[in-house]
Design a protein around this motif. Structure first.
Motif, PDB file in Angstrom:
ATOM      1  N   GLN A 287     -37.073  12.326  -6.167  1.00  0.00           N
ATOM      2  CA  GLN A 287     -37.112  13.067  -4.906  1.00  0.00           C
ATOM      3  C   GLN A 287     -37.765  14.431  -5.094  1.00  0.00           C
ATOM      4  OE1 GLN A 287     -33.735  15.152  -3.231  1.00  0.00           O
ATOM      5  NE2 GLN A 287     -33.856  13.942  -1.346  1.00  0.00           N
ATOM      6  N   GLN A 288     -37.579  15.027  -6.269  1.00  0.00           N
ATOM      7  CA  GLN A 288     -38.162  16.339  -6.550  1.00  0.00           C
ATOM      8  C   GLN A 288     -39.540  16.260  -7.200  1.00  0.00           C
ATOM      9  OE1 GLN A 288     -36.709  19.014  -5.271  1.00  0.00           O
ATOM     10  NE2 GLN A 288     -35.240  17.537  -4.473  1.00  0.00           N
ATOM     11  N   PHE A 289     -39.753  15.266  -8.080  1.00  0.00           N
ATOM     12  CA  PHE A 289     -41.009  15.193  -8.823  1.00  0.00           C
ATOM     13  C   PHE A 289     -42.196  14.808  -7.945  1.00  0.00           C
ATOM     14  CE2 PHE A 289     -39.757  14.708 -13.591  1.00  0.00           C
ATOM     15  CZ  PHE A 289     -39.220  15.976 -13.547  1.00  0.00           C
ATOM     16  N   VAL A 290     -41.957  14.357  -6.714  1.00  0.00           N
ATOM     17  CA  VAL A 290     -43.090  14.152  -5.803  1.00  0.00           C
ATOM     18  C   VAL A 290     -43.594  15.478  -5.256  1.00  0.00           C
ATOM     19  CG1 VAL A 290     -42.398  11.817  -5.177  1.00  0.00           C
ATOM     20  CG2 VAL A 290     -41.604  13.749  -3.784  1.00  0.00           C
ATOM     21  N   GLY A 291     -42.904  16.582  -5.588  1.00  0.00           N
ATOM     22  CA  GLY A 291     -43.428  17.916  -5.312  1.00  0.00           C
ATOM     23  C   GLY A 291     -43.138  18.481  -3.937  1.00  0.00           C
ATOM     24  N   LEU A 454     -50.660  15.019 -10.160  1.00  0.00           N
ATOM     25  CA  LEU A 454     -49.409  14.683 -10.844  1.00  0.00           C
ATOM     26  C   LEU A 454     -48.341  14.250  -9.852  1.00  0.00           C
ATOM     27  CD1 LEU A 454     -49.209  17.522 -13.547  1.00  0.00           C
ATOM     28  CD2 LEU A 454     -49.613  15.083 -13.941  1.00  0.00           C
ATOM     29  N   TYR A 455     -48.233  14.952  -8.725  1.00  0.00           N
ATOM     30  CA  TYR A 455     -47.225  14.581  -7.727  1.00  0.00           C
ATOM     31  C   TYR A 455     -47.540  13.213  -7.117  1.00  0.00           C
ATOM     32  CZ  TYR A 455     -46.289  19.607  -8.089  1.00  0.00           C
ATOM     33  OH  TYR A 455     -46.019  20.870  -8.562  1.00  0.00           O
ATOM     34  N   ALA A 456     -48.833  12.907  -6.946  1.00  0.00           N
ATOM     35  CA  ALA A 456     -49.217  11.589  -6.439  1.00  0.00           C
ATOM     36  C   ALA A 456     -48.812  10.484  -7.417  1.00  0.00           C
ATOM     37  CB  ALA A 456     -50.730  11.537  -6.189  1.00  0.00           C
ATOM     38  N   ALA A 457     -48.980  10.753  -8.719  1.00  0.00           N
ATOM     39  CA  ALA A 457     -48.574   9.781  -9.737  1.00  0.00           C
ATOM     40  C   ALA A 457     -47.061   9.551  -9.694  1.00  0.00           C
ATOM     41  CB  ALA A 457     -49.009  10.265 -11.122  1.00  0.00           C
ATOM     42  N   MET A 458     -46.301  10.621  -9.482  1.00  0.00           N
ATOM     43  CA  MET A 458     -44.847  10.485  -9.382  1.00  0.00           C
ATOM     44  C   MET A 458     -44.446   9.666  -8.144  1.00  0.00           C
ATOM     45  SD  MET A 458     -43.326  11.887 -11.956  1.00  0.00           S
ATOM     46  CE  MET A 458     -44.703  11.292 -12.945  1.00  0.00           C
ATOM     47  N   ALA A 459     -45.161   9.856  -7.043  1.00  0.00           N
ATOM     48  CA  ALA A 459     -44.875   9.089  -5.833  1.00  0.00           C
ATOM     49  C   ALA A 459     -45.122   7.605  -6.074  1.00  0.00           C
ATOM     50  CB  ALA A 459     -45.721   9.595  -4.667  1.00  0.00           C
TER      51      ALA A 459
END
Length: 482
Positions: A287-291, A454-459
């Motif tokens: 929830q947080q790592f998507v930025g 990076l946030y896109a990769a986390m999503a």
């Protein structure tokens, strides 16, 4: 109570009027508990309009400024970690009231801070209160809500968070506009950015008052063998289907009254923890790592960097927070109809596309030197598309990962471990939030395209995780959770 009396109670509860009354009462107490979410949103976003002024006032570099902004998140991780054990010993209401008091002290103190380190320490103190409130609200709401509306009521936590974000940003804009800038003096010789922090005293007092007038959780009361009080709360706020005595028996069997609860109950075969606990932790981290909080902590600085004025940047940020509120209302309407897992999957897919678009735009934009830093320049259509992508990203988050994660954390754990497991998951969430907030200034200096990539990769990873590891909980009673 005689059999005839119980029959009359069941018959009364079956009527639509009485059921509506029960739902109405439950909505009001859930909304009161969700006031902790309002503190959460207000505290984490009020810094947005103050970041640039704090940098000028303190002379802090990127690392120290990022740490000061994120210090409240470290405090929140601490508060979340200890809230579960304290709630299991002293009750959910006691934790809410203590959090309100700590938040009041932290907010006023932050507004009167004499240097960057004092501000950091006082933000940390206020964060402890926010972290505690973030654990208690979803647990309490889940424990007082009927199963068929638990998702909607649990989503009130996220609604309160996004309303808190909106009000904080609106306060920031109003105070900065009144002073002619966040760094300018407003009232009593204090700069506008200081009043941004002091304004948090108002919701903290409201939270403390509301916590004093709502009932204790029936599941906590049963755990303390206060059965008569639990039955009354169930009758008034959950209804008589099933009858309170039946519900209490179910709660008793799921809690195991003879066993003292502790963090040791979370131990399991997968890297030392139960699989369900790891699921909760990873939901929190993704929830947080998507930025998402980059948008709400740093967006005014971000939009200024790509050519918008301070006033226009704050207006864009306020508009984004309104979008977040509207999408949360959509989530509340859908969550008990569509389910938790489908919403998460749709949200992950949409965020991947929106963040990927932002990464491409910022990564390929021409740059220029602004205040000694290499800054992307988004002119014409590129700037419009970037703002649209950012808001589309907020739409997909607001209809999915924002509210759904809090609902799941409140309901996915069994009664015996709920408070402790939620505390661990929420602490992980705040730690992840800290990592994102602390690293963003440095990532932005390296390139906004890299940050959003990076946030896109986390999503994308969050989509894969949900598809494989998350179970649907729609319509299930808390006593059925394993």
């Amino acid at each position: 109570m005689s059999t005839a009396d119980r029959s009359r109670e069941r018959g009364a509860a079956a009527s639509s009027g009485d059921e509506g009354s029960v739902v109405g009462k439950t909505f009001l107490i859930a909304l009161s508990a969700a006031m902790g979410g309002f503190l959460f949103g207000f505290d984490t976003s009020v810094i947005n309009g103050a970041v640039a002024a704090i940098r000028d006032w303190s002379g802090a570099g990127d690392v120290l400024l990022g740490f000061s902004v994120a210090s409240a998140l470290l405090g929140s991780a601490v508060g979340a970690w200890f809230a579960g054990p304290v709630a299991d010993r002293h009750g959910r209401i006691a934790v809410m009231q203590l959090a309100a008091l700590i938040f009041l002290v932290g907010s006023v103190g932050s507004g009167l801070a004499w240097d960057i380190w004092a501000l950091t320490a006082l933000r940390f103190l206020g964060g402890i209160a926010v972290g505690a409130a973030s654990v208690i609200a979803p647990a309490y709401i889940a424990e007082v809500s009927p199963a068929h509306i638990r998702g909607r009521l649990g989503s009130l936590q996220q609604l309160a968070i996004v309303v808190g974000i909106f009000v904080a940003l609106l306060c920031d804009y109003t105070l900065a506009a009144a002073a002619g800038g966040a760094s300018n003096t407003l009232w009593l010789g204090l700069e506008a950015w200081r009043w941004m922090f002091i304004s948090m005293a108002v919701p903290s007092v409201m939270y403390g008052v509301l916590a004093g007038i709502i009932p204790e959780s029936p599941r906590f009361l049963v755990s303390k063998k206060r059965v008569a009080e639990a039955a009354e709360v169930l009758r008034r706020f959950v209804g008589n289907r099933p009858p309170p005595r039946v519900k209490i028996a179910e709660i008793e069997s799921s809690i195991d009254l003879e066993k003292r609860q502790s963090l040791r109950d979370l131990r399991g075969p997968r890297l030392g923890l139960l699989p369900i606990v790891w699921t909760g932790i990873l939901l929190s981290v993704f929830q947080q790592f998507v930025g998402i909080n980059v948008i709400f902590y740093y967006s005014s600085v971000l939009w200024q960097a790509v050519g918008f004025t301070e006033a226009d940047s704050l207006i864009i940020t306020v508009a984004t927070s309104v979008t977040n509120i509207l999408t949360t209302l959509v989530a509340i309407a859908l969550i008990d109809r569509v389910g938790r897992k489908p919403l998460l999957l749709v949200g992950s897919a949409g965020m991947t596309l929106a963040l990927g678009t932002m990464a491409y735009l910022f990564g390929t934009a021409p740059t220029e030197m602004v205040n000694g830093a290499v800054t992307p320049v988004l002119d014409g259509p590129a700037g419009v598309v970037a703002v649209a992508a950012a808001n589309l990203y907020v739409v997909f988050f607001g209809v999915s990962w924002g509210p759904v994660v809090w609902v799941l954390l409140g309901e996915m754990f069994s009664n015996r471990i709920r408070a402790y497991a939620l505390a661990v998951a929420a602490a992980a969430q705040w730690a992840a939030n800290f990592v994102v907030s602390e690293t963003f200034p440095s990532l932005a200096s390296a390139g906004l395209g890299l940050a959003y990539g990076l946030y896109a990769a986390m999503a994308l990873l969050s989509f894969l995780f949900v598809s494989r590891a998350v179970r649907e909980t729609r319509g299930r009673e808390l006593e059925e959770m394993g």
